[in-house]
Each structure stands twice: as C-alpha cells, then as structure tokens.
Write a protein that holds these residues in place. Structure first.
Motif, PDB file in Angstrom:
ATOM      1  N   LEU A 298      10.780 -11.276  -0.075  1.00  0.00           N
ATOM      2  CA  LEU A 298       9.539 -10.785   0.512  1.00  0.00           C
ATOM      3  C   LEU A 298       9.223  -9.385  -0.010  1.00  0.00           C
ATOM      4  O   LEU A 298       8.093  -9.070  -0.364  1.00  0.00           O
ATOM      5  CB  LEU A 298       9.656 -10.769   2.038  1.00  0.00           C
TER       6      LEU A 298
ATOM      7  N   ASP B  96       7.984  -9.673  -3.562  1.00  0.00           N
ATOM      8  CA  ASP B  96       6.678 -10.330  -3.673  1.00  0.00           C
ATOM      9  C   ASP B  96       5.543  -9.513  -3.066  1.00  0.00           C
ATOM     10  O   ASP B  96       4.462  -9.429  -3.618  1.00  0.00           O
ATOM     11  CB  ASP B  96       6.711 -11.699  -2.998  1.00  0.00           C
ATOM     12  N   LYS B  97       5.808  -8.932  -1.917  1.00  0.00           N
ATOM     13  CA  LYS B  97       4.702  -8.347  -1.170  1.00  0.00           C
ATOM     14  C   LYS B  97       4.812  -6.858  -0.914  1.00  0.00           C
ATOM     15  O   LYS B  97       3.811  -6.194  -0.686  1.00  0.00           O
ATOM     16  CB  LYS B  97       4.611  -9.034   0.217  1.00  0.00           C
ATOM     17  N   LEU B  98       6.014  -6.354  -0.861  1.00  0.00           N
ATOM     18  CA  LEU B  98       6.176  -5.019  -0.307  1.00  0.00           C
ATOM     19  C   LEU B  98       6.388  -3.924  -1.337  1.00  0.00           C
ATOM     20  O   LEU B  98       6.495  -2.759  -0.989  1.00  0.00           O
ATOM     21  CB  LEU B  98       7.357  -5.013   0.671  1.00  0.00           C
TER      22      LEU B  98
ATOM     23  N   ARG C 101      10.534  -3.005   4.539  1.00  0.00           N
ATOM     24  CA  ARG C 101      10.519  -2.243   3.293  1.00  0.00           C
ATOM     25  C   ARG C 101      11.496  -1.081   3.376  1.00  0.00           C
ATOM     26  O   ARG C 101      12.292  -0.844   2.468  1.00  0.00           O
ATOM     27  CB  ARG C 101       9.117  -1.715   3.010  1.00  0.00           C
TER      28      ARG C 101
END
Lengths: 340, 340
Positions: free
Chosen positions: B73, B76-78, B11
């Motif tokens: 990523l 989507d997730k961070l 991130r």
DNA sequence: GACTGGCACTCTGACTATTTGAGTGCCAAG
DNA sequence: CTTGGCACTCAAATAGTCAGAGTGCCAGTC
C-alpha cells in the motif's frame, strides 16, 4: 624440542578443531584420537606447543585452538594432500568436458570448485600474454567506419570500432586485411605490437592517415586484451558456513569478492599446476582477511601455467581435502584447455 | 474504512520502521512525525490498520511493523518515487559514459546500482532477440577447420570452430563468406535462421556436405546467442546490512545469486523503462525469499526494453529512494546504449 | 461521534546473581 | 617421562528480578 608425539598432538588438535570448530581440550583429544597416553601428558605437550606459538587458548581454562603458525606447520609437515575418489574424478571430467567455449570452461570450473570444496571459488581467466593472434578481421560498416575484430589463439575476441578521418575504399580495406593477417597471425600478442608498426609503413603516403588511425585502435585492442585480468567468482553462499561472527568473518570476504584487483593479489602469482600455494590467515596481504586462508594454484598446461585458480575460506578449513580438490580441478582444467 | 489520517499513520510507520528497523509504537510515532493527534488516537488507528492486515505486532505489547501488504500500500499509494539530486545524476552519466564496450557498460551499471542503492544489484545483459547480424566472418585455420565468427548489432561476438568432413578450398570459403554476408547482414537474429537455409541451397551439390556442416554450426551459434541470458551481479557485500538473522535473510539471497535462472525469474519480464516492478516479500516466486523485495525495470531504449535490471533487498528497504535510483540508472543506461 | 487522558496489564530485554562443568596447571608419586 | 589427583578459573547456561515501552480499554471532553 618438538618430538614426534607433540606433533601428533598438534595434528590431532587441528583435525579436531577443523571438524568441530570448538576449542579442544586434553580429555576430548585422548578420547577421540587414540594417542595412547593420558590427558595429563597431553596437557604437558599442549603447554609446550603453546609455548612455541602453535596453539592458543581463547581464554584461560578453555581448550586450545591452532594459531596460524599451527596451521602452517600442519599443512607443511603434518598432513598429506587428499586425493579424490574415482567417482569424484569422473564427475569432474564429465562436468568440465561439457563446456562449449573458454568462458564456459571458466564458469564451470568456478562452480565445480565451489561445490566440491564448499568454499568460495575464484578462477582467473587464462592470461593472454602467451597467446597469439589467430585472425584479424576488418569490416566496413560505412565509408567512415570500420569494425576491427581481433581473435586470439585461446578463443578470446576483442573488437573495436574506428571512426576514420576520411572515406576509405573497399580496395584498401581488402589490402589492409590481408597485410595485417599475413604480418600478424601466429605472433604472440606481446610481439604483435612491434610488427604492427612495420605494416603501416608499407602503405602509400595518401593512405597513411587512414592506416594510422586503424593501427592505433588495433594497438589499443592488443594492450587492452593483454592487460585485462578477468576473474570469475562463485560459491559465495558457502560463506554462510563460516560461523557466526558475521561482521568479522563474512563481511570482509564479501567485500573482497567485489574487488577483482584484491582477488588477483590474493591469488598471487600463478604457480606450477602441481604446486599449491596456501596462505593462512595473516599471511595474506589484507589485514581484514586475517581469519581467512587462500588455497591457490596455477593452471593452463603441463609445463607452464596461464592463470591461477583457488578458493578462499576460513583458516579453520579442512586443508588436506581442499588442497586435493584445488589441485585436481586445476589439473583437469589444464587438460581440457590443452585439448581444445 | 481507511480515512486519510490512518493512511498517514501507516506511512509514518513504514518510514519509521525503515529508518530504525525497530517496531514503532504510538508514542514514538507522534513524537517523530507531527501528526497533530495524541498517541491514544494513533493507537486506535493502529488497531484498525492491524485489523486490515497492513501492520502487525511481533509480540503483544511491542510496537508495530508493516506487513508485506502494508509495504504494498505504501509503495502504491503513499509514496512518491524520489528523484536523484543533480550531483547524483551527473555522477551516473560520467561513470557510465566511461564504458568502452557492452560488457563494460553492464559491469559498470551493476557496480553503480549496487553503490547508490546500497543493495544487491542485478543486471541482465541486453537480450539479443531484437538484435541483428552485423557481420559474419569465415576464417580458414586449416583445410579441415574453419572459424566462424558472428558479430551482432549490439556488439556481441559469438564464435565457433567447425571441423569439416573433407578439405575445403579458399575459393569456396570466400564465396561462402560473401554469400552469407549479403544474405544475412542486417537481418534480425530471429529471422536469420530461415535465410540461412536458403543460402545453403545455392551451392553446387559437391559442396553441399561442407556447407551443411558450416550452416549447422552457424545456426547453433545463432540460437545459443539468442537463448543465452547472461546476468551480472554485484554488491553482495551490502547483504551484511540486512540485520542479524543471517540464516534466514542472507543465506537464501546468496544462494539465489548463484543461480542465474532464479535471478531471471526474480527480475521478471522486462517492463517499459518508465515502469517499475516492485515485488515485496512473499509476492516473489520463492518461498525462501519471503523477507526480500525486488525492484526492477526494463532498460534498452526509449520505447522498448531489451533487458531488465534491478536490485534485491530486505522488505524493509527505503522504497522511494531505491525506486528512484533504479529508474534513473535504467534511463541513463538506455541512453548510453542508444548512443553507441 | 471523534479525540484524549488515565490506568491496568503484558511482555521483552537488560541486568544480576548463581551454578555448572570443561579445562587448566601443578605437584608428588610411580 | 608419565600419570592420577587436586585446587583453581572462567565461559556459558540457568534463573530471578526489574524497568520501560507499548497496548487496550474506558470514561470524560469538545
């Protein structure tokens, strides 16, 4: 002061620089164009041309490049507008001929112009000041809501919804529709506004408030329609060929393309379709576009022009070809528009 | 495999790289974000992340930059989509609220979107598949020429001129007008085509040829109207902020912007206004746009979307803000459209 | 076992000569 | 007026050097 040969030299410099985008020196010049004199002679001429402000050196001991004044002289005196090949002409007519309505004509024109000039193309939508009312339609959507549709002679449609202060009956709507049409159809938009007022006066006092609301909205539609100066732009990808000084050359143009007001100013007044306006570098009204030239012309009909179209490109563009293309496209569009 | 901290590192890398556009190394990373561990540790994590394909080195011994998978990523997730400030929201509503008609809404939306995301904005005009017939008007221009006007529920107007095989009288025109309207008004465009056929059957055999000509043209107008997928583009000037690799980053985008078919594919299917589609780098269908990401979403109404809008920008864009802006604009446009 | 400090190594980018060559201006001769 | 010759200039290309940011790995510590 500037004899024939010096002008030849200037012409050669412009042509060479346009082709190569590199400063052109005396030797290369004699090599490429057969001027029949030695480099030294050319050097003298160049010195004179520089003295007069037509060419300049990017730095001492490099070749010369034309100044804006140099291009100006070239365009005015030293070049002849190139005519298109028969094949190109045919391609233009067939491409433009496929258009289905006014919007399509404009869209195709932009595309075409961008393609053949390989520059950024700008086409102003035909102005409606000269157009007339073809039809006015009044549609009841609900007792308190009407849809007004104004159709102009050159195929534009303006529509408005009116919220009414009180219910309206179908009888009055029909009456209004027919009176509006008999009074207005065929009138120029510019005159239509005045006739609109007289229509309102002929209604029963009871209906006045309703009619007034409608007339007001319609008037609004008229002025909107006249005032709006739409523009279509295309070929921005051609900016990539501008050279490398991105920040200075490309950015301002891209920014200008977003601002239609600026573009309108750039295009300038619509001229006669035969007359080309060329604005070179600093001649155009925006400081940031000092490395940019505009080639524009009016289009619309043989005698008077409805709007302007043109291209924007680097000052070092190929003027004869570009001018030829712009003129040709303007002619063919005019022709297409005259037919429909 | 990828524990919490490694994700933190990823991130941080993405955020840093997006901010600086420069490869980010272990030391700088710990300095700027307080990760609570030493550079050496971060290096180990980085090695793992590289192993997994989320980051990469432009060359040995330089910092890391995220790969497309890394951004994926991250998105989507961070990250969490950033919401706009109250001031921004207010600015949006007031700006969009000033629009006078559908075209104006779209134009304003493009402009707005380009401005707040500082990217290239793309807005597809609301699709008309779901819209219905509001009114059909038949105007006599001459005994052999009619003007057909189709007005749809979302305010679009399509018009066509029909050349008739023989003269038509005003009686028939009026008849036709009323029958067309009673039969069609309120119908979906998609269904309208079938009802059109039945209208034709109810006329006297003598008039058939005339009616047939008219119906055919009208049908054409219907399908044109449905098929046409117009698009508005804006903010091309923001491309100047792409970085320096002009040829590779800017040119393909500019070219794509000219090709509306390509843009439609890029935008993809209209999704629910709440759902954002993000296509990162190579995920989008054009090889040349491998350094480009698209953030898009549907808009139109709360439940179903009429069309798509979005932005195109470099893969290293600020996703949280951009996504927030796109989502917000889509919502407000939907709202405006629902009201009118 | 995970973290850290230390260390040797790598590679880019910035900086600084140095060189090359296209191009100039000027002059004296044709 | 034109031309060949010559000394001069300067940008751009080439090459060499150097500093710094960054890495990977290892051995020690908690």
């Amino acid at each position: 002061m500037l004899d024939e040969r010096k002008l030849d030299v200037l012409r050669a410099i412009v042509e060479d620089y346009v082709a190569t985008h590199e400063p052109v020196g005396s030797k290369t010049l004699v090599d490429r164009h057969n001027l029949g004199v030695s480099p030294a002679t050319v050097r003298n001429d160049m010195a004179a041309l520089e003295e007069e402000g037509y060419i300049t050196q990017p730095h001492t001991s490099a070749g010369r490049i034309p100044t804006d004044a140099g291009y100006r002289l070239f365009v005015d005196k030293l070049s002849t507008v190139k005519t298109l090949s028969a094949a190109e002409k045919k391609a233009i007519t067939s491409f433009l001929g496929g258009a289905v309505d006014l919007d399509d004509v404009v869209r195709r024109t932009v595309r075409l112009l961008a393609q053949i000039t390989r520059q950024v193309a700008i086409v102003q939508y035909p102005s409606l000041n000269r157009s007339s009312v073809r039809h006015i339609e009044v549609v009841t959507m609900s007792p308190r809501r009407l849809l007004l549709v104004l159709i102009t002679s050159n195929g534009r449609v303006e529509q408005r919804i009116v919220e009414l202060p009180k219910d309206i009956d179908e009888q009055l709507v029909a009456d209004l529709r027919s009176r509006l049409n008999t009074a207005m159809v065929g009138q120029r938009l510019t005159e239509a506004a005045t006739s609109l007022a007289t229509v309102a006066d002929n209604f029963a006092p009871d209906d006045r408030s309703l009619v007034a609301a409608i007339v007001t909205t319609l008037l609004e539609a008229f002025t909107d329609e006249m005032g709006e100066q739409r523009i279509a732009v295309g070929g921005a990808a051609n900016l990539t060929r501008y050279g490398d000084d991105f920040e200075r050359n490309v950015k301002p143009v891209l920014e200008a393309l977003e601002e239609h007001v600026i573009l309108l100013k750039l295009l300038g007044e619509a001229t006669h379709p035969q007359t080309l306006t060329v604005r070179i570098g600093h001649e155009n009204p925006y400081e940031e576009l000092a490395t940019t030239s505009v080639v524009a012309t009016g289009y619309g009909s043989k005698s008077e022009s409805l709007a302007t179209l043109g291209i924007v490109g680097p000052t070092h563009m190929d003027y004869p070809s570009t001018m030829g293309a712009v003129r040709a496209v303007a002619r063919y569009v005019s022709q297409i528009l005259a037919e429909s």
